[in-house]
Enzyme design. Structure first.
Site, PDB file in Angstrom:
ATOM      1  N   ASP A  50     -16.961 -41.468 -10.629  1.00 35.41           N
ATOM      2  CA  ASP A  50     -16.555 -42.813 -11.038  1.00 35.41           C
ATOM      3  C   ASP A  50     -15.740 -42.743 -12.326  1.00 35.41           C
ATOM      4  OD1 ASP A  50     -17.257 -45.921 -10.752  1.00 35.41           O
ATOM      5  OD2 ASP A  50     -17.310 -45.377 -12.881  1.00 35.41           O
ATOM      6  N   TYR A  55     -10.765 -45.680 -19.042  1.00 34.94           N
ATOM      7  CA  TYR A  55     -11.484 -44.537 -19.632  1.00 34.94           C
ATOM      8  C   TYR A  55     -10.519 -43.472 -20.162  1.00 34.94           C
ATOM      9  CZ  TYR A  55     -15.407 -46.507 -16.903  1.00 34.94           C
ATOM     10  OH  TYR A  55     -16.346 -47.330 -16.333  1.00 34.94           O
ATOM     11  N   LYS A  84     -10.621 -48.085 -11.346  1.00 42.55           N
ATOM     12  CA  LYS A  84     -10.745 -49.534 -11.570  1.00 42.55           C
ATOM     13  C   LYS A  84      -9.471 -50.087 -12.206  1.00 42.55           C
ATOM     14  CE  LYS A  84     -15.593 -48.591 -12.529  1.00 42.55           C
ATOM     15  NZ  LYS A  84     -15.619 -47.391 -13.394  1.00 42.55           N
ATOM     16  N   HIS A 117     -12.017 -54.457 -12.425  1.00 40.39           N
ATOM     17  CA  HIS A 117     -13.001 -53.987 -13.420  1.00 40.39           C
ATOM     18  C   HIS A 117     -13.892 -55.105 -13.952  1.00 40.39           C
ATOM     19  CE1 HIS A 117     -13.565 -50.399 -16.327  1.00 40.39           C
ATOM     20  NE2 HIS A 117     -14.653 -51.134 -16.325  1.00 40.39           N
TER      21      HIS A 117
HETATM   22  N1  LIG Z   1     -17.842 -51.093 -14.256  1.00 40.51           N
HETATM   23  C1  LIG Z   1     -18.130 -51.134 -15.525  1.00 40.51           C
HETATM   24  O1  LIG Z   1     -17.816 -52.101 -16.250  1.00 40.51           O
HETATM   25  C2  LIG Z   1     -18.889 -49.985 -16.135  1.00 40.51           C
HETATM   26  C3  LIG Z   1     -19.497 -50.135 -17.399  1.00 40.51           C
HETATM   27  C4  LIG Z   1     -20.215 -49.064 -17.907  1.00 40.51           C
HETATM   28  C5  LIG Z   1     -20.314 -47.869 -17.195  1.00 40.51           C
HETATM   29  N2  LIG Z   1     -19.686 -47.751 -15.982  1.00 40.51           N
HETATM   30  C6  LIG Z   1     -19.728 -46.469 -15.204  1.00 40.51           C
HETATM   31  O2  LIG Z   1     -21.076 -46.078 -15.031  1.00 40.51           O
HETATM   32  C7  LIG Z   1     -21.261 -44.791 -15.600  1.00 40.51           C
HETATM   33  C8  LIG Z   1     -22.685 -44.622 -16.107  1.00 40.51           C
HETATM   34  O3  LIG Z   1     -23.023 -45.576 -17.104  1.00 40.51           O
HETATM   35  P1  LIG Z   1     -23.118 -45.229 -18.671  1.00 40.51           P
HETATM   36  O4  LIG Z   1     -22.073 -44.221 -19.018  1.00 40.51           O
HETATM   37  O5  LIG Z   1     -23.132 -46.529 -19.405  1.00 40.51           O
HETATM   38  O6  LIG Z   1     -24.456 -44.532 -18.943  1.00 40.51           O
HETATM   39  P2  LIG Z   1     -25.769 -43.971 -18.217  1.00 40.51           P
HETATM   40  O7  LIG Z   1     -25.429 -43.258 -16.974  1.00 40.51           O
HETATM   41  O8  LIG Z   1     -26.820 -45.023 -18.198  1.00 40.51           O
HETATM   42  O9  LIG Z   1     -26.316 -42.965 -19.311  1.00 40.51           O
HETATM   43  C9  LIG Z   1     -25.613 -42.016 -19.867  1.00 40.51           C
HETATM   44  C10 LIG Z   1     -26.411 -41.402 -21.032  1.00 40.51           C
HETATM   45  O10 LIG Z   1     -27.605 -40.762 -20.562  1.00 40.51           O
HETATM   46  C11 LIG Z   1     -27.548 -39.365 -20.889  1.00 40.51           C
HETATM   47  N3  LIG Z   1     -28.154 -38.639 -19.750  1.00 40.51           N
HETATM   48  C12 LIG Z   1     -27.616 -38.326 -18.547  1.00 40.51           C
HETATM   49  N4  LIG Z   1     -28.501 -37.686 -17.763  1.00 40.51           N
HETATM   50  C13 LIG Z   1     -29.642 -37.584 -18.482  1.00 40.51           C
HETATM   51  C14 LIG Z   1     -30.922 -37.017 -18.244  1.00 40.51           C
HETATM   52  N5  LIG Z   1     -31.208 -36.425 -17.091  1.00 40.51           N
HETATM   53  N6  LIG Z   1     -31.860 -37.098 -19.226  1.00 40.51           N
HETATM   54  C15 LIG Z   1     -31.575 -37.694 -20.403  1.00 40.51           C
HETATM   55  N7  LIG Z   1     -30.393 -38.252 -20.703  1.00 40.51           N
HETATM   56  C16 LIG Z   1     -29.430 -38.191 -19.744  1.00 40.51           C
HETATM   57  C17 LIG Z   1     -26.079 -39.050 -21.130  1.00 40.51           C
HETATM   58  O11 LIG Z   1     -25.906 -38.075 -22.119  1.00 40.51           O
HETATM   59  P3  LIG Z   1     -25.286 -36.608 -21.836  1.00 40.51           P
HETATM   60  O12 LIG Z   1     -23.863 -36.780 -21.407  1.00 40.51           O
HETATM   61  O13 LIG Z   1     -25.414 -35.960 -23.178  1.00 40.51           O
HETATM   62  O14 LIG Z   1     -26.165 -35.986 -20.777  1.00 40.51           O
HETATM   63  C18 LIG Z   1     -25.534 -40.389 -21.637  1.00 40.51           C
HETATM   64  O15 LIG Z   1     -25.672 -40.507 -23.024  1.00 40.51           O
HETATM   65  C19 LIG Z   1     -20.183 -44.709 -16.666  1.00 40.51           C
HETATM   66  O16 LIG Z   1     -19.972 -43.410 -17.154  1.00 40.51           O
HETATM   67  C20 LIG Z   1     -19.023 -45.322 -15.917  1.00 40.51           C
HETATM   68  O17 LIG Z   1     -18.475 -44.381 -15.008  1.00 40.51           O
HETATM   69  C21 LIG Z   1     -18.991 -48.784 -15.437  1.00 40.51           C
END
Ligand SMILES: NC(=O)c1ccc[n+]([C@@H]2O[C@H](COP(=O)([O-])OP(=O)(O)OC[C@H]3O[C@@H](n4cnc5c(N)ncnc54)[C@H](OP(=O)(O)O)[C@@H]3O)[C@@H](O)[C@H]2O)c1
Length: 323
Positions: A50, A55, A84, A117
């Site tokens: 994704d 980004y 997106k 988005h």
């Molecule tokens: N459509 C939208 O508006 C929107 C908004 C936000 C996000 N997104 C998408 O959704 C994705 C995921 O959401 P997010 O980036 O907000 O965060 P997330 O997936 O909730 O969490 C990411 C955090 O958790 C850590 N992490 C990952 N695996 C782990 C594990 N097994 N144990 C402990 N910590 C862990 C990561 O750090 P490390 O990298 O250090 O492991 C990172 O700091 C985004 O990257 C993006 O692609 C979309």
């Protein structure tokens, strides 16, 4: 591992892998990390990646995908790549050029999924967040149904296999579904979703319309100070998640990811760390009981890490609706 069965059917007959790698990171993190992580994730078994124009890493993510194709690890059709449409490109005539810009950066012929988005338009231009001379964000007025028609044309042109929305509330989805002459329904709505914001009403609504809910920030977000509400407790420190992790001899992160899969939600997880990328694949190796699921449902507090605060006063702000 044979990942074919770990997919969900979309309403346009394509399939989406139920676990996806997220690639959004704060500005300070070098974009090369996205390339490394995408390669590590594909090696670990991830087939769904994704990303988004905003980004600013599509060049790197595309390079990683193409290198794994060149190495013979995967074929293009094995990978499900989401991009997106950023909200400065919501005017219908800007949609296809925006997708073509992403494809050029990616050096791919098509994306598997292209999402609007956010249902709020900003003034077109090069700036991601265009502001006037007083520092105020400049919104634009765009008919989202017309934007949707432009996405339909991108699907017809083969530039996107599937099309969907992100951060839409049920009313905004309904507006698209009720559009006269609708050609394709959105296949998904990608929204923030985790035990503190379990989106149960929106999930029921989406299921009733054959729209897949894709969860982002399933681990409680990356805590990026520029976008994330820091006042909400850290999800992975939750004692209930920790207790369930202990019970299943897994980690709180795996419990939070498994929770989504068992409620029929496609889940994204961002990690740029090799150990955690591999760990996150273990989500397919255990099951939560219905009792565990009920306990997790009980953690809901409608707490949003990504409030998109810059648009809170906008009439189309999606989160002022109950769901
Ligand atoms: N459509 C939208 O508006 C929107 C908004 C936000 C996000 N997104 C998408 O959704 C994705 C995921 O959401 P997010 O980036 O907000 O965060 P997330 O997936 O909730 O969490 C990411 C955090 O958790 C850590 N992490 C990952 N695996 C782990 C594990 N097994 N144990 C402990 N910590 C862990 C990561 O750090 P490390 O990298 O250090 O492991 C990172 O700091 C985004 O990257 C993006 O692609 C979309």
């Amino acid at each position: 591992m044979d990942l074919k069965h770990l997919c969900m059917k979309l309403n346009d007959e394509h399939v989406i892998p139920v676990l996806g790698l997220g690639t959004s990171e704060s500005e300070e993190v070098p974009k090369s990390k996205a390339e490394e992580a995408t390669k590590l994730a594909i090696d670990a078994g991830f087939r769904h990646i994704d990303s988004a124009y905003v980004y600013k890493n599509e060049e790197e993510v595309g390079r990683a995908i193409r290198s794994k194709i060149a190495d013979g690890v995967v074929k293009r059709e094995d990978i499900f790549y989401t991009s997106k449409l950023w909200i400065t490109f919501l005017r219908p005539d800007l949609v296809r050029p925006a997708l073509e810009k992403s494809l050029k950066k990616l050096q791919l012929h098509y994306v598997d999924l292209y999402l609007i988005h956010l249902p709020i338009a900003l003034k077109p231009g090069e700036e991601i967040l265009p502001k006037d001379e007083h520092g105020k964000l400049m919104f634009d007025t765009v008919d989202l149904c017309a934007t949707w028609e432009a996405l339909e044309k991108c699907k017809d042109a083969g530039l996107a296999k599937s099309i969907g929305v992100s951060n839409f509330n049920h009313r905004q989805i309904e507006m698209i579904l009720n559009k006269p002459g609708l050609k394709y329904k959105p296949v998904c709505n990608q929204v923030e979703c985790h035990p503190y914001l379990n989106q149960s009403k929106l999930l029921d609504f989406c299921k009733s319309k054959d729209i897949v809910l894709v969860a982002y920030s399933a681990l409680g977000s990356n805590q990026d100070k520029d976008w994330v509400d820091q006042s909400i407790p850290v999800l992975l420190d939750d004692p209930v998640l920790s207790a369930l992790a202990k019970k299943h001899k897994r980690t709180p992160a795996l419990i939070a990811l498994r929770y989504q899969l068992q409620r029929g939600v496609v889940v994204l997880v961002k990690s740029y760390n090799e150990k955690r990328i591999k760990e996150n694949m273990q989500v397919f190796e255990f099951q939560l009981t219905s009792e565990d699921m009920k306990v997790l449902d009980g953690l809901n507090q409608n707490a949003r890490y990504n409030p998109v605060i810059f648009a809170a006063d906008h009439p189309d702000y999606p989160y002022s609706e109950e769901y």
